[in-house]
Write a protein that holds these residues in place. Structure first.
Motif, PDB file in Angstrom:
ATOM      1  N   ALA A 390       0.851  -1.186   0.000  1.00 25.94           N
ATOM      2  CA  ALA A 390       0.000   0.000   0.000  1.00 25.94           C
ATOM      3  C   ALA A 390       0.887   1.236   0.000  1.00 25.94           C
ATOM      4  N   LEU A 391       0.632   2.147  -0.918  1.00 27.68           N
ATOM      5  CA  LEU A 391       1.398   3.381  -1.052  1.00 27.68           C
ATOM      6  C   LEU A 391       0.457   4.572  -0.873  1.00 27.68           C
ATOM      7  N   THR A 392       0.905   5.591  -0.145  1.00 25.68           N
ATOM      8  CA  THR A 392       0.085   6.789   0.040  1.00 25.68           C
ATOM      9  C   THR A 392       0.919   8.040  -0.225  1.00 25.68           C
ATOM     10  N   ASN A 393       0.221   9.153  -0.440  1.00 23.42           N
ATOM     11  CA  ASN A 393       0.904  10.433  -0.640  1.00 23.42           C
ATOM     12  C   ASN A 393       0.631  11.385   0.510  1.00 23.42           C
ATOM     13  N   GLY A 394       0.662  10.836   1.742  1.00 30.44           N
ATOM     14  CA  GLY A 394       0.442  11.645   2.926  1.00 30.44           C
ATOM     15  C   GLY A 394       1.398  11.283   4.046  1.00 30.44           C
ATOM     16  N   ARG A 395       1.653  12.239   4.915  1.00 28.32           N
ATOM     17  CA  ARG A 395       2.535  12.048   6.069  1.00 28.32           C
ATOM     18  C   ARG A 395       2.076  10.843   6.899  1.00 28.32           C
ATOM     19  N   PRO A 396       3.010  10.123   7.515  1.00 21.99           N
ATOM     20  CA  PRO A 396       2.636   8.899   8.242  1.00 21.99           C
ATOM     21  C   PRO A 396       1.657   9.133   9.377  1.00 21.99           C
ATOM     22  N   GLN A 397       0.545   8.397   9.300  1.00 21.43           N
ATOM     23  CA  GLN A 397      -0.453   8.366  10.372  1.00 21.43           C
ATOM     24  C   GLN A 397      -0.923   6.931  10.622  1.00 21.43           C
ATOM     25  N   GLY A 398      -0.206   5.954  10.054  1.00 17.05           N
ATOM     26  CA  GLY A 398      -0.586   4.568  10.228  1.00 17.05           C
ATOM     27  C   GLY A 398      -1.599   4.075   9.209  1.00 17.05           C
ATOM     28  N   ILE A 399      -1.851   4.848   8.150  1.00 19.78           N
ATOM     29  CA  ILE A 399      -2.899   4.485   7.194  1.00 19.78           C
ATOM     30  C   ILE A 399      -2.518   3.275   6.340  1.00 19.78           C
ATOM     31  N   PRO A 400      -1.360   3.250   5.663  1.00 10.97           N
ATOM     32  CA  PRO A 400      -1.054   2.050   4.874  1.00 10.97           C
ATOM     33  C   PRO A 400      -0.888   0.811   5.742  1.00 10.97           C
ATOM     34  N   GLU A 401      -0.370   0.976   6.950  1.00 12.76           N
ATOM     35  CA  GLU A 401      -0.252  -0.163   7.866  1.00 12.76           C
ATOM     36  C   GLU A 401      -1.628  -0.717   8.232  1.00 12.76           C
ATOM     37  N   ALA A 402      -2.597   0.184   8.402  1.00 12.73           N
ATOM     38  CA  ALA A 402      -3.956  -0.265   8.722  1.00 12.73           C
ATOM     39  C   ALA A 402      -4.552  -1.067   7.573  1.00 12.73           C
ATOM     40  N   ILE A 403      -4.235  -0.675   6.335  1.00  7.82           N
ATOM     41  CA  ILE A 403      -4.766  -1.388   5.173  1.00  7.82           C
ATOM     42  C   ILE A 403      -4.129  -2.773   5.060  1.00  7.82           C
ATOM     43  N   THR A 404      -2.816  -2.843   5.137  1.00  8.04           N
ATOM     44  CA  THR A 404      -2.163  -4.139   4.989  1.00  8.04           C
ATOM     45  C   THR A 404      -2.501  -5.068   6.151  1.00  8.04           C
ATOM     46  N   VAL A 418      -9.947  -6.075  14.426  1.00 11.11           N
ATOM     47  CA  VAL A 418      -9.504  -4.881  15.146  1.00 11.11           C
ATOM     48  C   VAL A 418      -9.829  -3.667  14.282  1.00 11.11           C
ATOM     49  N   ASP A 419     -10.141  -2.546  14.907  1.00 15.75           N
ATOM     50  CA  ASP A 419     -10.235  -1.278  14.185  1.00 15.75           C
ATOM     51  C   ASP A 419      -8.802  -0.802  13.948  1.00 15.75           C
ATOM     52  N   TRP A 420      -8.197  -1.294  12.868  1.00 14.41           N
ATOM     53  CA  TRP A 420      -6.775  -1.070  12.652  1.00 14.41           C
ATOM     54  C   TRP A 420      -6.438   0.402  12.448  1.00 14.41           C
ATOM     55  N   LEU A 421      -7.301   1.147  11.816  1.00  9.03           N
ATOM     56  CA  LEU A 421      -6.995   2.554  11.563  1.00  9.03           C
ATOM     57  C   LEU A 421      -6.882   3.330  12.868  1.00  9.03           C
ATOM     58  N   SER A 422      -7.818   3.108  13.784  1.00 10.57           N
ATOM     59  CA  SER A 422      -7.737   3.779  15.085  1.00 10.57           C
ATOM     60  C   SER A 422      -6.511   3.320  15.861  1.00 10.57           C
ATOM     61  N   PHE A 423      -6.248   2.026  15.770  1.00 11.08           N
ATOM     62  CA  PHE A 423      -5.128   1.450  16.510  1.00 11.08           C
ATOM     63  C   PHE A 423      -3.796   2.011  16.039  1.00 11.08           C
ATOM     64  N   THR A 424      -3.558   1.979  14.721  1.00 10.49           N
ATOM     65  CA  THR A 424      -2.280   2.475  14.204  1.00 10.49           C
ATOM     66  C   THR A 424      -2.176   3.984  14.337  1.00 10.49           C
ATOM     67  N   ALA A 425      -3.288   4.703  14.193  1.00 11.24           N
ATOM     68  CA  ALA A 425      -3.257   6.158  14.360  1.00 11.24           C
ATOM     69  C   ALA A 425      -2.818   6.528  15.764  1.00 11.24           C
ATOM     70  N   ASP A 426      -3.279   5.767  16.753  1.00 12.09           N
ATOM     71  CA  ASP A 426      -2.892   6.033  18.143  1.00 12.09           C
ATOM     72  C   ASP A 426      -1.402   5.804  18.342  1.00 12.09           C
TER      73      ASP A 426
END
Length: 546
Positions: A390-404, A418-426
């Motif tokens: 997963a590739l993104t064009n935004g500063r790291p907030q855990g988004i591609p990690e949440a997708i994978t 798990v709500d991965w987006l909330s988890f990785t964002a935290d």
């Protein structure tokens, strides 16, 4: 499902230096949100029985297809919740590219859409690409993983002579040379090139050789450079010859200029408010190219993942020696020792994070991030012949990690547990908080001591690591100038308290205002100045020369 403090501590390894490091596999194998799969699960009948010592595959096409059907929703949900401008995702299963899709736009405010051929900056996903390239050189019998790099790069040097003479390709590519995290990164932020930085990291203090793990972009870069010298090529040409051209990865490069001239490229963004993003920065990572300077598309990276899952074979053609490539997948360093008797340790291979899931399957992964606007993630289950990027064009907030992580979770359990987006964002939020400066220079003392006259501070100060620093008086206001002689950066100075001034930090590692602390003078001129932002390893003091 509850996430224990131990697991939260584990996931702090996701975060980021100049190019960043993480294993998305950690998210799926080492958190409480993923339940163990039943040992009665049956492997796909299309797969041959596993050899002795190898784990039987547990997935089949139905499970993978079900997870693929959820991918659009995972991506769209993450983009809606964060406002992320764009993302591209590819999945490879049993040597087929079963998913390849772009979402969103290349640049905020412009209509151009992201697609499979959009070029992204990869940041530290450059590292497993680079170890594939070096494996190609190993396979040609020109080097061995255990060879000292100084044998091929006679200019290589670290602070300790023994380490200089013995540090091998495996040591540098597994971050066990003792070179500390972020060594050289601030030189890069100032604009110094690869030659200058690699020629000055011998001043950086070292941790214990081969008994410590410290994620180092320029240690990794030194290993890549030595492999290129063994081939009598530049690193960029070596990657083209060994990897990109054989796989038809025509949009991939380790040259920033190639990214810049691409007509279909994702512009990097940083958040500027609630779900708001802006394209504010440029990021040239040529100086650390093997560690963080690659750019590519998901179409190209899917071919590389086919090569990885194929053990060095691509479309029935041997490209990379299988034994040399397999060595990159094997634990070389302990990146995170187990914190409890029942906990799992975490490992780093050669350009890959290595972990093991509840079924004892090997998981490989890596994330990349530029704080100036890029976040990427790749994860593989080699035994299942499954990989996602997963590739993104935004500063790291855990988004591609949440997708994978969410995809691998859904593959194994029918849907994300798990709500991965909330988890990785935290996790990323806590990392950002931990990197704030120790002194808040935005809050001046109520009654600051006065500064001395400008003449007390102006002049040239020498530093063997960063080079000269010039403090000058411009229309009654102080500023300092430092960096490469042909392109220095000027930092305006603002009085803070007594002989201390503040300035705005710059680059990938910037964290707001920093301090310039001038030593007290005895003869009317300050004898030295210490820049706290540049003094992380004790190298930030500049001594007056004139």
């Amino acid at each position: 499902m509850e996430v224990t403090p131990d697991r939260r501590a584990l996931l702090k390894t996701i975060g980021l230096g100049a190019a960043g490091v993480a294993s998305v596999s950690l998210l799926t194998s080492c958190t409480g949100g993923v339940a163990a799969q039943s040992s009665s699960a049956q492997p796909s009948p299309s797969l041959l029985p596993a050899p002795p010592g190898q784990i039987e595959p547990l997935l089949d096409h139905a499970k993978v297809t079900s997870a693929l059907d959820q991918l659009d929703g995972l991506v769209n949900d993450s983009m809606e919740k964060t406002g992320l401008p764009g993302m591209a995702v590819a999945v490879v299963y049993q040597d087929e590219v079963v998913y390849s899709k772009g979402f969103g736009v290349r640049e905020v405010g412009k209509p151009d859409k992201i697609g499979p051929d959009t070029v992204f900056k990869l940041a530290s996903v450059s590292k497993p690409l680079a170890s594939t390239v070096v494996a190609g050189v190993v396979g040609r019998k020109l080097i061995q993983w255990t060879d000292p790099v100084i044998k091929y790069d006679t200019g290589f040097a670290l602070k300790d002579d023994y380490v200089t003479k013995n540090a091998s390709f495996a040591d540098l590519l597994s971050h066990r040379s003792g070179l500390k995290t972020a060594s050289g990164d601030l030189l890069e932020d100032l604009g110094f090139d690869r030659t200058y930085i690699l020629g000055h990291i011998n001043q950086e203090p070292l941790d214990t050789f081969r008994a410590s793990y410290n994620y180092s972009n320029f240690g990794y870069t030194a290993g890549g450079e030595a492999a290129a010298k063994a081939m009598k090529m530049s690193w960029e040409d070596l990657a083209d010859a060994v990897l990109f051209k054989p796989l038809g990865m025509s949009a991939s490069s380790y040259r920033n200029a190639d990214y810049e001239k691409a007509s279909d490229k994702a512009i990097i963004h940083v958040p500027v408010g609630n779900k708001q993003w802006a394209a504010k920065y440029h990021r040239d990572a040529d100086s650390e190219a093997p560690a963080g300077g690659a750019s590519s598309t998901i179409r190209d990276l899917a071919q590389w993942l086919r090569l990885q899952l194929g053990g060095g074979t691509y479309e029935s053609r041997p490209v990379i020696d299988p034994a040399a490539l397999q060595e990159t997948h094997v634990p070389q360093s302990i990146s995170g020792p187990a914190s409890a008797p029942a906990a799992r340790s975490r490992f780093y291979g050669l350009g890959w994070n290595v972990s093991y899931d509840d079924q004892a399957r090997v998981q490989l992964g890596h994330s990349g991030a530029f704080n100036l606007g890029t976040a990427t993630s790749v994860a593989m289950l080699p035994g299942e012949q499954l990989a996602i990027v997963a590739l993104t064009n935004g500063r790291p907030q855990g988004i591609p990690e949440a997708i994978t992580a969410g995809f691998l979770d859904a593959v194994q359990h029918g849907k994300p547990t798990v709500d991965w987006l909330s988890f990785t964002a935290d996790v990323f939020h806590k990392l950002d908080e931990s990197e704030k400066p120790k002194v808040d220079y935005t809050k001046a003392p109520a009654n600051p001591a006065p500064a001395k006259s400008n003449e007390n501070y102006t002049g040239t100060y020498d530093n063997p690591y960063y080079g000269p620093l010039v403090v000058l008086d411009s229309d009654g206001k102080l500023a300092m100038k430092m960096g490469p002689a042909d392109n220095p950066t000027t930092f305006p100075l603002t009085h803070f308290d007594g002989d201390t001034f503040s300035f705005e930090s710059i680059g990938e590692n910037a964290n707001g205002l920093a301090g310039a602390l001038f030593a007290a003078s005895k003869d009317g001129t300050s004898p030295s100045v210490t820049l706290d932002f540049y003094d992380r390893t004790g190298l930030g003091t500049f001594t007056r020369a004139s």
